[in-house]
Design a protein around this motif. Structure first.
Motif, PDB file in Angstrom:
ATOM      1  N   LYS A  65       0.852  -1.185   0.000  1.00 28.44           N
ATOM      2  CA  LYS A  65       0.000   0.000   0.000  1.00 28.44           C
ATOM      3  C   LYS A  65       0.895   1.244   0.000  1.00 28.44           C
ATOM      4  N   PHE A  66       1.009   1.891  -1.135  1.00 30.44           N
ATOM      5  CA  PHE A  66       1.883   3.056  -1.273  1.00 30.44           C
ATOM      6  C   PHE A  66       1.154   4.311  -0.776  1.00 30.44           C
ATOM      7  N   ARG A  67       1.821   5.064   0.085  1.00 31.19           N
ATOM      8  CA  ARG A  67       1.251   6.299   0.627  1.00 31.19           C
ATOM      9  C   ARG A  67       2.175   7.470   0.296  1.00 31.19           C
ATOM     10  N   SER A  68       1.579   8.627   0.091  1.00 29.99           N
ATOM     11  CA  SER A  68       2.381   9.827  -0.146  1.00 29.99           C
ATOM     12  C   SER A  68       3.046  10.250   1.163  1.00 29.99           C
ATOM     13  N   PRO A  69       4.365  10.395   1.184  1.00 32.90           N
ATOM     14  CA  PRO A  69       5.041  10.849   2.409  1.00 32.90           C
ATOM     15  C   PRO A  69       4.549  12.228   2.837  1.00 32.90           C
ATOM     16  N   LYS A  70       4.633  12.499   4.120  1.00 29.91           N
ATOM     17  CA  LYS A  70       4.223  13.805   4.640  1.00 29.91           C
ATOM     18  C   LYS A  70       5.377  14.788   4.488  1.00 29.91           C
ATOM     19  N   PHE A  71       5.047  15.956   3.931  1.00 33.88           N
ATOM     20  CA  PHE A  71       6.022  17.002   3.630  1.00 33.88           C
ATOM     21  C   PHE A  71       5.647  18.219   4.457  1.00 33.88           C
ATOM     22  N   ARG A  72       6.454  18.527   5.486  1.00 37.39           N
ATOM     23  CA  ARG A  72       6.076  19.557   6.455  1.00 37.39           C
ATOM     24  C   ARG A  72       7.266  20.447   6.810  1.00 37.39           C
ATOM     25  N   VAL A  73       6.935  21.620   7.355  1.00 36.94           N
ATOM     26  CA  VAL A  73       7.940  22.462   8.005  1.00 36.94           C
ATOM     27  C   VAL A  73       7.633  22.401   9.493  1.00 36.94           C
ATOM     28  N   GLY A  74       8.675  22.173  10.284  1.00 35.01           N
ATOM     29  CA  GLY A  74       8.482  22.048  11.726  1.00 35.01           C
ATOM     30  C   GLY A  74       8.620  23.385  12.443  1.00 35.01           C
ATOM     31  N   ASP A  75       8.389  23.342  13.739  1.00 34.49           N
ATOM     32  CA  ASP A  75       8.521  24.536  14.578  1.00 34.49           C
ATOM     33  C   ASP A  75       9.973  25.018  14.557  1.00 34.49           C
ATOM     34  N   PHE A  76      10.171  26.323  14.511  1.00 33.28           N
ATOM     35  CA  PHE A  76      11.527  26.873  14.403  1.00 33.28           C
ATOM     36  C   PHE A  76      11.687  28.087  15.299  1.00 33.28           C
ATOM     37  N   ALA A  77      12.942  28.460  15.491  1.00 31.43           N
ATOM     38  CA  ALA A  77      13.279  29.653  16.272  1.00 31.43           C
ATOM     39  C   ALA A  77      13.642  30.780  15.307  1.00 31.43           C
ATOM     40  N   VAL A  78      13.056  31.924  15.521  1.00 31.60           N
ATOM     41  CA  VAL A  78      13.351  33.094  14.688  1.00 31.60           C
ATOM     42  C   VAL A  78      14.720  33.645  15.077  1.00 31.60           C
ATOM     43  N   GLN A  79      15.592  33.773  14.079  1.00 27.46           N
ATOM     44  CA  GLN A  79      16.941  34.275  14.352  1.00 27.46           C
ATOM     45  C   GLN A  79      16.960  35.800  14.388  1.00 27.46           C
ATOM     46  N   THR A  80      16.422  36.410  13.352  1.00 30.02           N
ATOM     47  CA  THR A  80      16.335  37.881  13.318  1.00 30.02           C
ATOM     48  C   THR A  80      14.953  38.279  12.824  1.00 30.02           C
ATOM     49  N   LEU A  81      14.440  39.393  13.343  1.00 30.05           N
ATOM     50  CA  LEU A  81      13.130  39.899  12.917  1.00 30.05           C
ATOM     51  C   LEU A  81      13.097  41.408  13.105  1.00 30.05           C
ATOM     52  N   THR A  82      12.886  42.088  11.992  1.00 29.11           N
ATOM     53  CA  THR A  82      12.755  43.549  12.014  1.00 29.11           C
ATOM     54  C   THR A  82      11.425  43.899  11.374  1.00 29.11           C
ATOM     55  N   VAL A  83      10.627  44.726  12.051  1.00 30.65           N
ATOM     56  CA  VAL A  83       9.306  45.094  11.525  1.00 30.65           C
ATOM     57  C   VAL A  83       9.167  46.616  11.489  1.00 30.65           C
ATOM     58  N   GLY A  84       8.261  47.072  10.597  1.00 29.55           N
ATOM     59  CA  GLY A  84       7.962  48.488  10.495  1.00 29.55           C
ATOM     60  C   GLY A  84       6.819  48.860  11.416  1.00 29.55           C
TER      61      GLY A  84
END
Length: 216
Positions: A65-84
């Protein structure tokens, strides 16, 4: 003297009945032994057939039974963030994106190189390059990619919404991607599968952390 000899005990002559009874008993015992032996063989054959059927069903329903693998982005830490500001909305961000390819199949998933697009309001603000590789059977392939996002190319119609989100200190980003490859089972059975990524993440601009992340 002759009379004395006549009075001596004479054993009864065998009439053959006792011998026949013994032969009949042995015959019945032989038949019973043969019946038990046939029963054991029958049970053994039935058990073997059931085992083969179970194996075949497991092979067809589980392994094949062939299944499509799960393709995800996991939780991450923001390195730099500059906002207006709300009046002049913008953001620039960098982080290490933990891309995960979870393969639940009974064979490796070899996939081609791909791209994950990060968008805001449907407009691309950055991307991650996924190199060609493979995810082994029943395992998760881990890929860490450096990502830089910028709102510099957002149209004014979307900038207004960005200003509202900056005032609430939470901006919403999406990531989309497609991974194409082949799953190979037992070195001979192959099937092409495509995995889709569709994730949404909320970034808190005050604490600079991923407030929530969900993938479909």
């Amino acid at each position: 003297m002759a009379e004395k000899n006549q009075n001596q005990y004479q054993p009864p002559e065998s009439n053959g009945y006792h011998r026949n009874d013994q032969e009949s008993l042995h015959t019945m015992e032989d038949e019973e032994a043969k019946r038990k032996k046939r029963m054991k063989w029958t049970i053994g054959i039935i058990a073997f057939v059931i085992f083969q059927v179970v194996q075949a069903l497991f092979f067809v329903l589980v392994i094949m039974k062939f299944r499509s693998p799960k393709f995800r982005v996991g939780d991450f830490a923001v390195q730099t963030l500059t906002v207006g500001t709300e009046a002049s909305p913008s953001f620039d961000m960098s982080f290490i994106a933990p891309i995960r390819v979870k393969n639940t199949n009974w064979g490796p998933f070899k996939y081609d190189a791909s791209i994950v697009n990060f968008t805001y309001g449907g407009v691309q603000v950055g991307q991650a390059i996924i190199p060609k590789s493979k995810a082994n059977f029943k395992s998760t392939k881990k890929i860490d990619v450096s990502v830089t996002l910028s709102s510099a190319n957002l149209p004014s119609s979307i900038n207004s919404n960005l200003g509202s989100e900056l005032s609430s200190e939470v901006i919403t980003l999406d990531s989309q991607g497609e991974l194409k490859g082949k799953i190979t089972v037992m070195f001979m059975f192959k099937k092409t599968k495509t995995s889709q990524m569709n994730c949404t993440m909320a970034i808190n601009t005050s604490t600079k952390v991923v407030q929530s992340l969900s993938c479909k």
